[in-house]
Design a protein around this motif. Structure first.
Motif, PDB file in Angstrom:
ATOM      1  N   ILE A  10      33.108  31.818  44.169  1.00  0.00           N
ATOM      2  CA  ILE A  10      32.731  32.608  45.335  1.00  0.00           C
ATOM      3  C   ILE A  10      31.965  33.854  44.895  1.00  0.00           C
ATOM      4  CG2 ILE A  10      34.896  33.930  45.393  1.00  0.00           C
ATOM      5  CD1 ILE A  10      34.769  33.649  48.500  1.00  0.00           C
ATOM      6  N   TYR A  11      31.004  34.256  45.724  1.00  0.00           N
ATOM      7  CA  TYR A  11      30.145  35.399  45.403  1.00  0.00           C
ATOM      8  C   TYR A  11      30.199  36.411  46.541  1.00  0.00           C
ATOM      9  CZ  TYR A  11      25.996  37.998  43.854  1.00  0.00           C
ATOM     10  OH  TYR A  11      25.132  38.976  43.422  1.00  0.00           O
ATOM     11  N   PHE A  12      30.325  37.699  46.196  1.00  0.00           N
ATOM     12  CA  PHE A  12      30.435  38.771  47.187  1.00  0.00           C
ATOM     13  C   PHE A  12      29.206  39.681  47.123  1.00  0.00           C
ATOM     14  CE2 PHE A  12      34.776  37.426  46.692  1.00  0.00           C
ATOM     15  CZ  PHE A  12      35.355  37.622  47.940  1.00  0.00           C
ATOM     16  N   VAL A  34      35.158  34.494  40.553  1.00  0.00           N
ATOM     17  CA  VAL A  34      34.641  35.507  41.470  1.00  0.00           C
ATOM     18  C   VAL A  34      33.560  36.329  40.776  1.00  0.00           C
ATOM     19  CG1 VAL A  34      35.227  37.529  42.873  1.00  0.00           C
ATOM     20  CG2 VAL A  34      36.895  35.670  42.607  1.00  0.00           C
ATOM     21  N   SER A  35      32.461  36.571  41.481  1.00  0.00           N
ATOM     22  CA  SER A  35      31.418  37.459  40.990  1.00  0.00           C
ATOM     23  C   SER A  35      30.788  38.160  42.187  1.00  0.00           C
ATOM     24  CB  SER A  35      30.350  36.686  40.204  1.00  0.00           C
ATOM     25  OG  SER A  35      29.785  35.650  41.005  1.00  0.00           O
ATOM     26  N   SER A  51      39.258  43.553  35.465  1.00  0.00           N
ATOM     27  CA  SER A  51      40.130  42.396  35.707  1.00  0.00           C
ATOM     28  C   SER A  51      39.449  41.075  35.374  1.00  0.00           C
ATOM     29  CB  SER A  51      40.597  42.387  37.167  1.00  0.00           C
ATOM     30  OG  SER A  51      39.539  42.023  38.041  1.00  0.00           O
ATOM     31  N   GLY A  52      38.147  41.120  35.028  1.00  0.00           N
ATOM     32  CA  GLY A  52      37.438  39.899  34.637  1.00  0.00           C
ATOM     33  C   GLY A  52      36.420  39.398  35.637  1.00  0.00           C
ATOM     34  N   ILE A  53      36.111  40.187  36.658  1.00  0.00           N
ATOM     35  CA  ILE A  53      35.130  39.800  37.674  1.00  0.00           C
ATOM     36  C   ILE A  53      33.755  40.332  37.274  1.00  0.00           C
ATOM     37  CG2 ILE A  53      34.435  40.121  40.088  1.00  0.00           C
ATOM     38  CD1 ILE A  53      37.417  40.265  40.800  1.00  0.00           C
ATOM     39  N   ALA A  54      32.757  39.444  37.255  1.00  0.00           N
ATOM     40  CA  ALA A  54      31.393  39.822  36.862  1.00  0.00           C
ATOM     41  C   ALA A  54      30.670  40.461  38.049  1.00  0.00           C
ATOM     42  CB  ALA A  54      30.626  38.604  36.370  1.00  0.00           C
ATOM     43  N   ILE A  55      30.111  41.655  37.832  1.00  0.00           N
ATOM     44  CA  ILE A  55      29.387  42.366  38.891  1.00  0.00           C
ATOM     45  C   ILE A  55      28.074  42.881  38.322  1.00  0.00           C
ATOM     46  CG2 ILE A  55      29.453  44.306  40.520  1.00  0.00           C
ATOM     47  CD1 ILE A  55      32.500  44.226  40.364  1.00  0.00           C
ATOM     48  N   HIS A  56      26.993  42.780  39.109  1.00  0.00           N
ATOM     49  CA  HIS A  56      25.737  43.413  38.724  1.00  0.00           C
ATOM     50  C   HIS A  56      25.305  44.385  39.820  1.00  0.00           C
ATOM     51  CE1 HIS A  56      24.129  39.941  41.030  1.00  0.00           C
ATOM     52  NE2 HIS A  56      23.168  40.781  41.367  1.00  0.00           N
ATOM     53  N   ILE A  64      21.864  36.017  40.307  1.00  0.00           N
ATOM     54  CA  ILE A  64      22.986  35.525  41.093  1.00  0.00           C
ATOM     55  C   ILE A  64      23.352  34.092  40.717  1.00  0.00           C
ATOM     56  CG2 ILE A  64      22.440  37.054  43.011  1.00  0.00           C
ATOM     57  CD1 ILE A  64      21.166  34.750  44.476  1.00  0.00           C
ATOM     58  N   PRO A  65      24.632  33.717  40.853  1.00  0.00           N
ATOM     59  CA  PRO A  65      25.044  32.334  40.565  1.00  0.00           C
ATOM     60  C   PRO A  65      24.529  31.386  41.643  1.00  0.00           C
ATOM     61  CG  PRO A  65      26.875  33.572  41.459  1.00  0.00           C
ATOM     62  CD  PRO A  65      25.775  34.557  41.258  1.00  0.00           C
TER      63      PRO A  65
END
Length: 453
Positions: A10-12, A34-35, A51-56, A64-65
């Protein structure tokens, strides 16, 4: 299989928002990949990354994925956002945060807290009581609970405590077993247009209560006769006509002690260490929910006494004999009035200096008169320039619009650096900083100034 269980990636878009980050934590706890994207790095996004969530932090379709099962975006995101447009035009499942909350709550017992103000603290209190007493719940908060330093936690108990947001009519997608309405004042008029439409939406929300469910509302709300839920309970701080109210309220060592009364039950000697008379009302709601769920009085009282509040809700940053610094998220005239009243109830006789950052050009324009009345109840006020958030400037709408309507003598508009210089020179004894923008970035500099005199 529910829609939630089908999501593996899932992508936010706007992952750093308080509500969005809670959802991101939820999926991360379910071992979903999650990213996300956000405009700027903040403490919230740093915690998510840790926590391990990839954010740009740059708007870039190449970053984006492409293999995600769902994309969640905040309504505050511009419609022409490149990443959002890519997903929308390429066949992806693209939904708002409210849609995901609807999916999550489809098969759970839901406690949904709504209101133009008061909902974040009330939601956090309820969730804290259920967690502290061992009842258990899944919590989606609109703020960071100080007890746990998070805005989300999970539980084996299939109960969801969620802040029901009226912005964009999001709360109408929820199905409450217990619905709470703390207030329904005019706000988000850029969405609703009129105060009447705001009220209409809250009445619609009350109609979402499941058969056999319960509605809890503040006593004296406008159009209360239109609430048609059979099990309807009202509450008030001190009006005995309400179904639940407070008696024997005293201040002991800077904390509140009181009894909560109902026709059928009483919880006596409740101690609340969080400041603000409005927070006593929030506690009444939380206690009422706990009693509805048949939680033991002593467990309730222990939980309330242990409640440390919510970050940026009447939060003490400094409390010494020489200086007090309080931070609050208040960004609506009614919230500011409650904040000032709460501060005065605890610090009678001290000169109250309020630093306020107006949030949104539209809200400032719509409610300038009301802001002026509320702010004039402080002893002196410093207004910062308007924080625009999602909006473009509006002609003629600046902080001076509020300033010029205020009856207070000691008032001024200062840029951030000038405000810090003023604090340095004047060293006020009681400072309250309020607003929903980036005023929180000034808290530590102000605290440092006040602790080095």
């Amino acid at each position: 299989m529910s829609r939630i269980n089908q999501i593996q990636k899932i992508y936010f878009i706007g992952i750093g928002g308080i509500g969005m980050s809670a959802l991101a934590r939820y999926f991360h706890s379910k071992n979903v990949v999650v990213s996300g994207y956000d405009k700027t790095q903040t403490q919230l996004t740093k915690a998510l990354e840790d926590s391990g969530i990839a954010i740009h932090y740059h708007e870039d379709v190449d970053s984006i994925p492409k293999d995600v099962d769902a994309v969640v975006y905040t309504p505050a995101m511009p419609a022409n956002h490149a990443e959002l447009m890519y997903y929308q035009t390429n066949g992806y499942t693209v939904v708002k945060r409210s849609d995901v909350l609807q999916w999550i709550s489809e098969s759970s017992f839901n406690i949904c807290i709504a209101g133009t103000h008061g909902k974040t603290t009330t939601t956090s209190m309820i969730a804290h009581i259920l967690r502290h007493t061992g009842y258990g719940c899944n919590a989606f908060l609109g703020g960071i609970a100080a007890n746990y330093n998070t805005n989300f936690w999970s539980s084996e108990n299939n109960v969801v405590v969620v802040e029901a947001d009226e912005y964009d009519r999001s709360f109408l997608k929820l199905s409450p077993d217990i619905a709470i309405i703390t207030s329904m004042d005019a706000d988000h008029l850029d969405i609703y247009g009129t105060a009447e439409e705001v009220e209409n939406a809250f009445i619609q929300f009350s109609q979402k209560v499941k058969p056999g469910g319960c509605l809890i509302t503040k006593y004296g709300l406008a159009r209360a006769s239109e609430f048609e839920v059979p099990d309807h309970c009202t509450y008030s701080l001190n009006d005995s006509l309400a179904d639940v109210h407070v008696s024997n309220l005293i201040v002991v060592n800077g904390s509140y002690q009181f009894d909560v009364m109902n026709q059928y039950w009483k919880v006596d000697n409740v101690v609340l260490h969080m400041g603000g008379l409005h927070n006593i009302e929030n506690a009444i709601v939380a206690i009422s929910v706990a009693k509805y769920l048949k939680i033991d009085n002593e467990k309730i009282k222990a939980a309330v006494a242990d409640f440390k509040g919510v970050k940026r809700r009447f939060e003490y940053l400094l409390k010494t004999e020489k200086h007090v610094l309080i931070d609050d998220y208040a960004h609506h005239p009614t919230e500011l009035e409650a904040l000032i009243s709460g501060v005065r109830s605890l610090f009678a006789g001290k000169k109250l200096t309020l630093v306020f950052q107006p949030h949104l050009f539209s809200r400032t324009n719509d409610l300038a008169d009301e802001f002026a009345v509320s702010l004039s109840k402080a002893d002196e006020v410093i207004l910062l320039p308007i924080y625009p958030a999602r909006e473009l400037p509006m002609a003629g709408v600046t902080s001076e619009l509020i300033l010029n309507k205020m009856t207070l003598v000691d008032k001024q508009v200062l840029a951030k650096e000038a405000m810090l210089e003023w604090i340095q020179v004047n060293k006020p004894e009681l400072v309250v900083m309020a607003g929903a923008g980036d005023i929180d970035t000034l808290l530590q500099p102000v605290k440092k100034i006040l602790t080095t005199d």
